[in-house]
Design a protein around this motif. Structure first.
Motif, PDB file in Angstrom:
ATOM      1  N   ILE A   1     -10.663  -7.371  -2.825  1.00 30.45           N
ATOM      2  CA  ILE A   1     -11.066  -5.695  -2.813  1.00 30.45           C
ATOM      3  C   ILE A   1      -9.486  -5.404  -1.865  1.00 30.45           C
ATOM      4  CG2 ILE A   1     -11.407  -4.215  -0.725  1.00 30.45           C
ATOM      5  CD1 ILE A   1     -14.706  -5.378  -1.709  1.00 30.45           C
ATOM      6  N   ALA A   2      -8.973  -6.633  -1.087  1.00 29.49           N
ATOM      7  CA  ALA A   2      -7.627  -6.524  -0.572  1.00 29.49           C
ATOM      8  C   ALA A   2      -6.767  -6.352  -1.501  1.00 29.49           C
ATOM      9  CB  ALA A   2      -7.553  -7.374   0.640  1.00 29.49           C
ATOM     10  N   SER A   3      -6.716  -7.051  -2.384  1.00 31.42           N
ATOM     11  CA  SER A   3      -5.487  -7.497  -3.327  1.00 31.42           C
ATOM     12  C   SER A   3      -5.280  -6.380  -3.992  1.00 31.42           C
ATOM     13  CB  SER A   3      -5.762  -8.621  -4.850  1.00 31.42           C
ATOM     14  OG  SER A   3      -5.721  -9.295  -3.833  1.00 31.42           O
ATOM     15  N   ILE A   4      -6.950  -5.467  -4.670  1.00 29.82           N
ATOM     16  CA  ILE A   4      -6.018  -4.256  -4.926  1.00 29.82           C
ATOM     17  C   ILE A   4      -5.871  -2.777  -3.860  1.00 29.82           C
ATOM     18  CG2 ILE A   4      -7.820  -2.141  -6.278  1.00 29.82           C
ATOM     19  CD1 ILE A   4      -9.678  -4.622  -7.138  1.00 29.82           C
ATOM     20  N   ALA A   5      -6.116  -3.235  -3.100  1.00 29.84           N
ATOM     21  CA  ALA A   5      -5.933  -2.117  -2.387  1.00 29.84           C
ATOM     22  C   ALA A   5      -4.484  -2.377  -2.114  1.00 29.84           C
ATOM     23  CB  ALA A   5      -6.230  -2.399  -1.005  1.00 29.84           C
ATOM     24  N   ALA A   6      -3.787  -3.658  -2.214  1.00 26.27           N
ATOM     25  CA  ALA A   6      -2.394  -3.908  -1.743  1.00 26.27           C
ATOM     26  C   ALA A   6      -1.894  -3.149  -3.271  1.00 26.27           C
ATOM     27  CB  ALA A   6      -2.089  -5.557  -1.641  1.00 26.27           C
ATOM     28  N   ILE A   7      -2.519  -3.800  -4.433  1.00 26.32           N
ATOM     29  CA  ILE A   7      -1.286  -3.479  -5.826  1.00 26.32           C
ATOM     30  C   ILE A   7      -1.676  -1.812  -5.804  1.00 26.32           C
ATOM     31  CG2 ILE A   7      -1.485  -2.945  -8.407  1.00 26.32           C
ATOM     32  CD1 ILE A   7      -2.799  -6.332  -7.569  1.00 26.32           C
ATOM     33  N   TYR A   8      -2.950  -1.524  -5.331  1.00 29.80           N
ATOM     34  CA  TYR A   8      -2.205   0.234  -4.768  1.00 29.80           C
ATOM     35  C   TYR A   8      -1.979   1.076  -4.282  1.00 29.80           C
ATOM     36  CZ  TYR A   8      -4.324   4.928  -3.730  1.00 29.80           C
ATOM     37  OH  TYR A   8      -4.056   6.755  -3.080  1.00 29.80           O
ATOM     38  N   THR A   9      -1.531   0.777  -2.945  1.00 29.72           N
ATOM     39  CA  THR A   9      -0.175   0.461  -2.202  1.00 29.72           C
ATOM     40  C   THR A   9       1.124   0.755  -2.846  1.00 29.72           C
ATOM     41  OG1 THR A   9      -0.617  -0.591  -1.063  1.00 29.72           O
ATOM     42  CG2 THR A   9      -1.444   0.942   0.813  1.00 29.72           C
ATOM     43  N   ILE A  10       1.811  -0.345  -3.507  1.00 28.29           N
ATOM     44  CA  ILE A  10       2.230  -0.645  -3.905  1.00 28.29           C
ATOM     45  C   ILE A  10       2.686   0.542  -5.498  1.00 28.29           C
ATOM     46  CG2 ILE A  10       4.620  -2.521  -5.271  1.00 28.29           C
ATOM     47  CD1 ILE A  10       2.856  -4.639  -3.594  1.00 28.29           C
TER      48      ILE A  10
ATOM     49  N   LEU B   1       2.733   4.642   3.577  1.00 27.57           N
ATOM     50  CA  LEU B   1       2.405   3.748   2.356  1.00 27.57           C
ATOM     51  C   LEU B   1       2.871   2.416   3.090  1.00 27.57           C
ATOM     52  CD1 LEU B   1       2.807   5.411  -1.162  1.00 27.57           C
ATOM     53  CD2 LEU B   1       0.682   4.960  -0.040  1.00 27.57           C
ATOM     54  N   ILE B   2       3.727   2.195   3.665  1.00 26.00           N
ATOM     55  CA  ILE B   2       3.920   0.891   4.799  1.00 26.00           C
ATOM     56  C   ILE B   2       3.046   0.396   5.516  1.00 26.00           C
ATOM     57  CG2 ILE B   2       5.848  -0.182   5.319  1.00 26.00           C
ATOM     58  CD1 ILE B   2       7.887   1.741   3.772  1.00 26.00           C
TER      59      ILE B   2
ATOM     60  N   ALA C   1      -6.033  11.084 -11.944  1.00 24.18           N
ATOM     61  CA  ALA C   1      -5.379  10.630 -10.764  1.00 24.18           C
ATOM     62  C   ALA C   1      -6.939  10.784  -9.781  1.00 24.18           C
ATOM     63  CB  ALA C   1      -4.999  11.758 -10.503  1.00 24.18           C
ATOM     64  N   TRP C   2      -7.463  11.092  -9.649  1.00 25.35           N
ATOM     65  CA  TRP C   2      -8.543  10.826  -8.707  1.00 25.35           C
ATOM     66  C   TRP C   2      -8.816   9.281  -9.230  1.00 25.35           C
ATOM     67  CZ3 TRP C   2      -7.847  13.294  -4.452  1.00 25.35           C
ATOM     68  CH2 TRP C   2      -7.474  13.966  -4.037  1.00 25.35           C
ATOM     69  N   CYS C   3      -9.251   9.445  -9.541  1.00 25.51           N
ATOM     70  CA  CYS C   3     -10.215   8.156 -10.059  1.00 25.51           C
ATOM     71  C   CYS C   3      -9.204   6.765  -9.431  1.00 25.51           C
ATOM     72  CB  CYS C   3     -10.426   7.856 -12.112  1.00 25.51           C
ATOM     73  SG  CYS C   3     -11.861   8.520 -12.078  1.00 25.51           S
ATOM     74  N   ILE C   4      -7.438   7.173  -9.896  1.00 24.54           N
ATOM     75  CA  ILE C   4      -6.806   5.735  -9.146  1.00 24.54           C
ATOM     76  C   ILE C   4      -6.370   5.940  -7.536  1.00 24.54           C
ATOM     77  CG2 ILE C   4      -4.567   5.578  -9.464  1.00 24.54           C
ATOM     78  CD1 ILE C   4      -3.782   6.225 -12.015  1.00 24.54           C
TER      79      ILE C   4
END
Length: 478
Positions: A402-411, A368-369, A46-49
């Protein structure tokens, strides 16, 4: 607040704003929150994610601070620049109202902490607890009205003071570390309900978002930075330091207590864990740390709330009233509305089954939004190659990734949090749009500029109606 009349913040002060914003109520609740959900193995994943996703988001903030120095209003400015007026408003409103709810969680935790010594406070939502919290709200309110620099200095002092008990907790648990017990708990331990690893991890997601909220603390005050580079440095420095503290606070209790014992602790569970290890003085020691920490975080977030509402008004995204200042250069109207909202939410906790958990999860869902819109703007900038022709063009592909991973993470986090909090968010976003209507009418502008704006508003209204129906029928509970 007039920049000319205000002293600039150093790198240390900006880092303090990040740490002060992030280290608040959440870190003291981590042992029980994770103990209820999972064992050390699930906690590590969980912390890694969470850490990976939030690190990517921190890097987006760092990049945007350098590439878009003119957007110095913080979180919501990126949403407005990239996606238009209404999404920009929703980002500002969501971030502001989420921060208000986060402030409510601080008062609930303070009173539940006192409830361990004075039963009249209960779990932080008794009538007495609500009355005492109300007094505290308005004491802070009038302190902040005296000046932003005074409040920032207090925040720096409190940030140093509240790290001490957390470090002491970590050192003491290292000393009492039992490897055999940690191994027994590692895969989930005994005496807890069976759950798949995915379910265990999912149960921690909104909690991890909550403790990372504040990562943008330096960005919120970027217009006060001595240099723009300090904003990015402060963000990364604060993130790395606080992340290490949170992981250790989560994992070390598994080496001194069984998982059912950790899960059975009342909040703040750090106090219960230390008390079980060293005796009653441990609970007193941590409880003092909780109160100092949470009051410091409350101060920091009161500043953030007022700043977001003030800047949004100054950029015509909120009614002009909230862009006014008093003689001390403090956005008084914005602060008044913020604390009235906090007061109303504090009163509402009386009817909540678990007030702290509700406020924690709802704060995360509302935040998150705005975070997603920041990541999406980072993608937009990289795809358009804006500023990359003059500032390190070789970083474009890296920043896009980096930005794509951040967006996927928030979704992922929004989905993992569950439909309940999506609907409860809509319950706030839809009526909050009235502030947008007010601002647009003041400016003589058309309410919505695009079909997309209408679709977003319709989705918010439908979600709001569904939330009201769910609460009235008992399908949704608070």
């Amino acid at each position: 607040m007039s920049t000319e009349a205000t002293q600039k913040f150093s790198l240390l002060t900006l880092s303090g704003m990040v740490v002060g914003s992030m280290v608040g109520a959440g870190i003291f609740s981590l042992p029980r929150t994770f103990g209820l959900a999972t064992g050390p193995f699930g906690a590590v994943i969980a912390w890694c994610i969470a850490g990976g996703g939030m690190y990517m988001l921190a890097r987006v903030f760092q990049s945007l601070a350098e590439r878009k120095p003119d957007l110095d209003a913080g979180v919501f400015a990126y949403a407005k620049e990239g996606f238009g007026d209404y999404p920009g408003f929703l980002s500002a409103f969501g971030y502001w109202i989420g921060s208000c709810i986060g402030n409510v969680s601080y008062w609930v935790l303070i009173k539940s902490t006192l409830g361990g010594f004075f039963p009249v406070f209960g779990d932080g939502n008794t009538i007495v607890a609500i009355l005492v919290a109300s007094v505290g709200i308005w004491l802070f309110h009038f302190t902040i009205l005296r000046g932003i620099q005074q409040a920032a200095f207090i925040n720096t002092v409190v940030t140093v003071a509240k790290i001490v008990p957390i470090l002491a907790f970590i050192i003491i648990l290292f000393f009492f570390f039992k490897l055999d017990l940690f191994r027994a708990n590692f895969w989930g331990g005994e005496g807890m309900p069976e759950a798949s690893l995915l379910r265990q991890i999912q149960a921690t997601m909104l909690a991890t978002v909550f403790v990372f909220i504040g990562i943008e603390g330096a960005s919120n005050y970027s217009r006060y930075a001595r240099t723009r580079a300090d904003v990015g440095k402060a963000t990364i420095m604060g993130f790395v330091g606080v992340s290490a503290l949170m992981v250790l606070v989560t994992l070390l209790p598994y080496a001194v207590l069984t998982r059912p014992e950790i899960a059975g602790m009342s909040q703040p569970s750090m106090a219960g864990v230390l008390s079980a290890v060293v005796g009653p003085w441990g609970a007193v020691f941590i409880s003092i740390g909780v109160i100092v920490s949470v009051l410091g975080a409350y101060l920091a977030w009161s500043l953030v709330c007022a700043e977001v509402l003030y800047v949004a008004a100054r950029t015509n995204d909120m009614p002009r009233l909230f862009g006014t200042e008093n003689q001390n250069k403090v956005p008084a109207a914005a602060l008044w509305l913020t604390n009235i909202v906090v007061q109303l939410f504090v009163i509402s906790t009386y009817w909540s089954q678990d007030a702290f958990a509700l406020m924690l999860n709802l704060t995360s869902a509302m935040s998150l939004i705005p975070y997603f819109l920041v990541a999406a703007f980072g993608i937009l900038i990289a795809r358009r190659a804006e500023s990359y022709d003059v500032i390190r063009p070789q970083e474009r592909k890296r920043d896009l990734t980096i930005a794509s991973i951040a967006a996927i993470y928030t979704i992922f986090m929004i989905v993992a949090g569950g439909m309940k909090f999506v609907l409860l968010s809509a319950l706030l976003y839809a009526p909050g749009t009235l502030l947008y209507f007010w601002a647009r009418r003041e400016q003589g502008k058309q309410i919505f500029n695009t079909t997309v704006d209408w679709v977003i508003f319709a989705a918010a209204v439908i979600g709001c109606v569904a939330a009201i129906a769910g609460l009235s029928t008992g399908y949704l509970t608070i």
